[in-house]
Design an enzyme around this catalytic site. Structure first.
Site, PDB file in Angstrom:
ATOM      1  N   TRP A 153      -9.968  -6.665  -3.097  1.00 46.73           N
ATOM      2  CA  TRP A 153      -9.097  -5.817  -3.909  1.00 46.73           C
ATOM      3  C   TRP A 153      -8.261  -6.622  -4.904  1.00 46.73           C
ATOM      4  O   TRP A 153      -7.704  -6.063  -5.830  1.00 46.73           O
ATOM      5  CB  TRP A 153      -8.159  -4.985  -3.009  1.00 46.73           C
ATOM      6  CG  TRP A 153      -7.417  -5.822  -1.991  1.00 46.73           C
ATOM      7  CD1 TRP A 153      -7.780  -6.009  -0.685  1.00 46.73           C
ATOM      8  CD2 TRP A 153      -6.238  -6.616  -2.195  1.00 46.73           C
ATOM      9  NE1 TRP A 153      -6.897  -6.867  -0.066  1.00 46.73           N
ATOM     10  CE2 TRP A 153      -5.940  -7.256  -0.962  1.00 46.73           C
ATOM     11  CE3 TRP A 153      -5.403  -6.848  -3.290  1.00 46.73           C
ATOM     12  CZ2 TRP A 153      -4.845  -8.115  -0.818  1.00 46.73           C
ATOM     13  CZ3 TRP A 153      -4.316  -7.703  -3.134  1.00 46.73           C
ATOM     14  CH2 TRP A 153      -4.045  -8.320  -1.915  1.00 46.73           C
ATOM     15  N   ASN A 154      -8.143  -7.945  -4.699  1.00 49.70           N
ATOM     16  CA  ASN A 154      -7.206  -8.685  -5.556  1.00 49.70           C
ATOM     17  C   ASN A 154      -7.757  -8.965  -6.948  1.00 49.70           C
ATOM     18  O   ASN A 154      -7.007  -9.171  -7.900  1.00 49.70           O
ATOM     19  CB  ASN A 154      -6.721  -9.972  -4.878  1.00 49.70           C
ATOM     20  CG  ASN A 154      -7.839 -10.940  -4.580  1.00 49.70           C
ATOM     21  OD1 ASN A 154      -9.014 -10.570  -4.559  1.00 49.70           O
ATOM     22  ND2 ASN A 154      -7.496 -12.191  -4.335  1.00 49.70           N
ATOM     23  N   LYS A 177     -20.239  -3.249  -2.259  1.00 48.09           N
ATOM     24  CA  LYS A 177     -19.281  -2.523  -1.427  1.00 48.09           C
ATOM     25  C   LYS A 177     -17.907  -3.063  -1.799  1.00 48.09           C
ATOM     26  O   LYS A 177     -17.499  -4.127  -1.359  1.00 48.09           O
ATOM     27  CB  LYS A 177     -19.557  -2.717   0.064  1.00 48.09           C
ATOM     28  CG  LYS A 177     -18.728  -1.737   0.873  1.00 48.09           C
ATOM     29  CD  LYS A 177     -18.108  -2.270   2.135  1.00 48.09           C
ATOM     30  CE  LYS A 177     -17.081  -3.320   2.081  1.00 48.09           C
ATOM     31  NZ  LYS A 177     -15.747  -2.957   1.582  1.00 48.09           N
ATOM     32  N   PRO A 178     -17.195  -2.327  -2.673  1.00 45.86           N
ATOM     33  CA  PRO A 178     -15.859  -2.805  -3.061  1.00 45.86           C
ATOM     34  C   PRO A 178     -14.852  -2.588  -1.933  1.00 45.86           C
ATOM     35  O   PRO A 178     -15.082  -1.769  -1.038  1.00 45.86           O
ATOM     36  CB  PRO A 178     -15.519  -1.931  -4.271  1.00 45.86           C
ATOM     37  CG  PRO A 178     -16.304  -0.680  -4.086  1.00 45.86           C
ATOM     38  CD  PRO A 178     -17.547  -1.048  -3.303  1.00 45.86           C
ATOM     39  N   ALA A 179     -13.742  -3.285  -2.003  1.00 43.92           N
ATOM     40  CA  ALA A 179     -12.663  -3.084  -1.033  1.00 43.92           C
ATOM     41  C   ALA A 179     -12.210  -1.628  -1.081  1.00 43.92           C
ATOM     42  O   ALA A 179     -12.222  -1.002  -2.149  1.00 43.92           O
ATOM     43  CB  ALA A 179     -11.494  -3.989  -1.375  1.00 43.92           C
ATOM     44  N   GLY A 231     -13.353 -12.808   0.734  1.00 45.91           N
ATOM     45  CA  GLY A 231     -12.338 -12.197   1.593  1.00 45.91           C
ATOM     46  C   GLY A 231     -11.862 -13.199   2.631  1.00 45.91           C
ATOM     47  O   GLY A 231     -11.972 -14.415   2.431  1.00 45.91           O
ATOM     48  N   SER A 232     -11.399 -12.674   3.751  1.00 47.08           N
ATOM     49  CA  SER A 232     -10.777 -13.563   4.738  1.00 47.08           C
ATOM     50  C   SER A 232     -11.823 -14.376   5.496  1.00 47.08           C
ATOM     51  O   SER A 232     -12.987 -13.968   5.628  1.00 47.08           O
ATOM     52  CB  SER A 232      -9.968 -12.741   5.734  1.00 47.08           C
ATOM     53  OG  SER A 232     -10.852 -12.044   6.586  1.00 47.08           O
ATOM     54  N   GLU A 253     -16.803 -16.826  -0.116  1.00 46.18           N
ATOM     55  CA  GLU A 253     -15.555 -17.297  -0.743  1.00 46.18           C
ATOM     56  C   GLU A 253     -14.439 -16.821   0.168  1.00 46.18           C
ATOM     57  O   GLU A 253     -14.051 -15.665   0.130  1.00 46.18           O
ATOM     58  CB  GLU A 253     -15.385 -16.694  -2.140  1.00 46.18           C
ATOM     59  CG  GLU A 253     -16.460 -17.075  -3.133  1.00 46.18           C
ATOM     60  CD  GLU A 253     -16.531 -18.551  -3.403  1.00 46.18           C
ATOM     61  OE1 GLU A 253     -15.595 -19.291  -3.027  1.00 46.18           O
ATOM     62  OE2 GLU A 253     -17.545 -18.996  -3.951  1.00 46.18           O
ATOM     63  N   LEU A 254     -13.937 -17.720   1.004  1.00 46.68           N
ATOM     64  CA  LEU A 254     -13.034 -17.286   2.084  1.00 46.68           C
ATOM     65  C   LEU A 254     -11.596 -17.742   1.831  1.00 46.68           C
ATOM     66  O   LEU A 254     -11.231 -18.047   0.708  1.00 46.68           O
ATOM     67  CB  LEU A 254     -13.607 -17.791   3.415  1.00 46.68           C
ATOM     68  CG  LEU A 254     -15.083 -17.414   3.643  1.00 46.68           C
ATOM     69  CD1 LEU A 254     -15.614 -17.975   4.949  1.00 46.68           C
ATOM     70  CD2 LEU A 254     -15.281 -15.905   3.593  1.00 46.68           C
ATOM     71  N   CYS A 287      -6.756 -16.230  -3.645  1.00 43.77           N
ATOM     72  CA  CYS A 287      -7.158 -17.229  -2.639  1.00 43.77           C
ATOM     73  C   CYS A 287      -6.775 -18.636  -3.064  1.00 43.77           C
ATOM     74  O   CYS A 287      -6.780 -19.544  -2.246  1.00 43.77           O
ATOM     75  CB  CYS A 287      -8.670 -17.219  -2.444  1.00 43.77           C
ATOM     76  SG  CYS A 287      -9.329 -15.622  -2.171  1.00 43.77           S
ATOM     77  N   GLU A 384      -2.408 -18.074   5.265  1.00 46.55           N
ATOM     78  CA  GLU A 384      -2.422 -17.796   3.837  1.00 46.55           C
ATOM     79  C   GLU A 384      -1.295 -16.803   3.562  1.00 46.55           C
ATOM     80  O   GLU A 384      -1.306 -15.704   4.136  1.00 46.55           O
ATOM     81  CB  GLU A 384      -3.784 -17.201   3.492  1.00 46.55           C
ATOM     82  CG  GLU A 384      -4.161 -17.329   2.068  1.00 46.55           C
ATOM     83  CD  GLU A 384      -5.619 -16.959   1.813  1.00 46.55           C
ATOM     84  OE1 GLU A 384      -6.128 -17.362   0.775  1.00 46.55           O
ATOM     85  OE2 GLU A 384      -6.242 -16.259   2.633  1.00 46.55           O
TER      86      GLU A 384
END
Ligand code: SIN
Length: 482
Positions: A153-154, A177-179, A231-232, A253-254, A287, A384
């Site tokens: 979402w960011n 699949k978007p947030a 994401g996380s 990409e975490l 991130c 984070e």
């Protein structure tokens, strides 16, 4: 065409359709907490449908020439730029980002599509010297197949573009699949993809508020050959486990825990400018935002005071107001996390220099905050932050700064400020991070490889490395030659 009420269906096989269950969920503006739209709440069945559509389309899409795919991508990019203002408004409405940042993000998204439309034409093979006279050894590259992109979402547009542009350029088809917080931006660029003439089934969007269920189908389905996730680290590990069952290609990409080191020989003015850019971009919700300011003991007090002064001047408010520099946080969970980290740090001896707590602009707005005296006993050193809290540590020697910077399982971005050229090379060699900003606080570009080491992920996005993530290398051994 791109207003929230016109974006109430998902996009599968070139058709705008509701979820099979007809269920929907609401999208909220974090600045006002009002519902701004409703979108389909897709489940496993819709996901299967999208995968089948992407698989059918793959057979013909991969047959198009690179030039044909590049031209379609450029048409899509032009439409995105032509609709910059509408897309930016929509993005600000659903994620709260200040409008100028949203506009920048639209251009950032378009830059990935342009870059990869150009890269499409540069996917080259290889001719290897033959081991015997009756053979020729050839290498060609081909698309991996159906790709699933699970996006955050960011950066509701740019992360879709950074994943889908190289996928489409290389001949893959995608399911996005978007947030659940930001499905409207994804549906909006699907409208523009349709208008640009991207063929049916090549670009599919399924919206859902059940990310675990849909993510599990995408990650474990045998027809999906690649999964790209931003994401996380926690969710990334789960997807990696699910993707392992069918040995999929993965790009992850975490999370990050970016150190931002300021050495005693740094130009303090430019370090402060870099710190503001790095910490407060998207209200600290990236991130790569600086998570730990590691400052030489001789500069700590001055740095903290100057940073606090500038942070205090940042205008907090609704992102739709052009004056706003810091919008709301995405939701109540984010606010709760900041409160918890701050409380823990203060209880263990950190000092509040400025800010702390909810801003009068509303329940999801947070005061830009600076704390000093932070150490590794505090939770804030290991998590984070994802919000506007600047945590300041101090160090005495270069070795200590490097040790502290690397003392994390994460390895996404790091920053340091120094004017000593030898130190620049020493420190950049020693930092275990995929991206290092040297005398720079913001370094993202479509031309540079974005990605992390250690638990921050696998693979690289953007740049000429980015397209390789969507290509298989195939070796052809041609024998029997005379
Ligand atoms: C991210 O936070 O995931 C992306 C940030 C960027 O592209 O700069």
């Amino acid at each position: 065409m791109l207003t929230p009420s016109e974006l109430s269906l998902c996009f599968i096989s070139g058709k705008w359709q509701p979820a099979i269950s007809k269920k929907q969920f609401s999208v909220c503006n974090p600045a006002t907490q009002e519902a701004i739209g409703r979108v389909p709440n897709c489940d496993e069945q819709d996901t299967e449908l999208a995968i089948a559509a992407a698989q059918t389309a793959f057979h013909t899409w991969r047959q198009q020439t690179a030039k044909q795919r590049a031209d379609l991508l450029m048409g899509w990019r032009d439409l995105i730029l032509a609709n910059e203002s509408t897309l930016a408004q929509l993005m600000t409405l659903e994620c709260g980002k200040p409008i100028a940042e949203s506009e920048r993000e639209v251009r950032y998204a378009a830059s990935f599509i342009q870059w990869f439309s150009e890269e499409a034409k540069r996917v080259r093979g290889d001719l290897i010297p033959e081991p015997s006279k009756d053979r020729r050894l050839l290498v060609q590259k081909q698309p991996v197949g159906v790709c699933a992109a699970i996006t955050p979402w960011n950066f509701p547009l740019a992360m879709i573009a950074r994943k889908c542009a190289p996928a489409l350029a290389s001949g893959c088809t995608v399911i996005i699949k978007p947030a659940e917080q930001t499905p409207l931006s994804a549906l909006a660029i699907a409208k523009l993809a349709e208008l640009a003439g991207i063929p049916d089934g090549v670009f599919n969007v399924i919206t859902t508020s059940q990310p675990d269920n849909v993510g599990a189908v995408l990650a474990s389905h045998p027809l999906v050959r690649k999964i790209s996730f931003t994401g996380s680290t926690g969710v990334g590990k789960k997807l990696l486990g699910q993707a392992a069952q069918t040995v999929k290609s993965v790009s992850m990409e975490l999370g990050g825990n970016a150190p931002f080191i300021i050495f005693d020989d740094a130009d303090l003015e430019s370090a402060i400018k870099g710190a503001i850019g790095s910490k407060f971009r998207n209200n600290g919700q990236t991130c790569v935002c600086a998570n730990r300011f590691i400052v030489h003991e001789s500069l700590v007090e001055r740095f903290a005071q100057l940073l606090a002064q500038q942070a205090n001047q940042l205008i907090v408010g609704d992102g739709l107001d052009r004056q706003t520099e810091l919008g709301p946080l995405i939701n109540q969970t984010a606010v709760g996390k900041l409160d918890r980290l701050l409380e823990d740090a203060i209880s263990k001896g950190a000092k509040l220099v400025t800010g702390g707590g909810i801003h009068p602009a509303g329940p999801l707005f947070y005061k830009p905050t600076v704390i000093t005296g932070v150490n590794t006993e505090m939770d804030i050193a290991h998590e984070e932050i994802f919000g506007p809290i600047a945590a300041v540590y101090s160090f005495a020697t270069e070795q200590q700064a490097i040790q502290l910077a690397n003392a994390t399982p994460y390895g996404l971005a790091a920053y340091f400020f120094t004017t000593d050229i030898s130190r620049i090379f020493r420190v950049s060699d020693a930092l275990d991070f995929g991206m290092v900003g040297i005398n720079e606080g913001v370094m993202s570009s479509e031309m540079a490889p974005f990605g992390g080491m250690k638990e921050s992920g696998l693979g690289r996005e953007g740049s000429h490395y980015g397209i390789d993530e969507y290509l298989e290398v195939k070796y052809l051994c041609l024998g029997g030659l005379s």
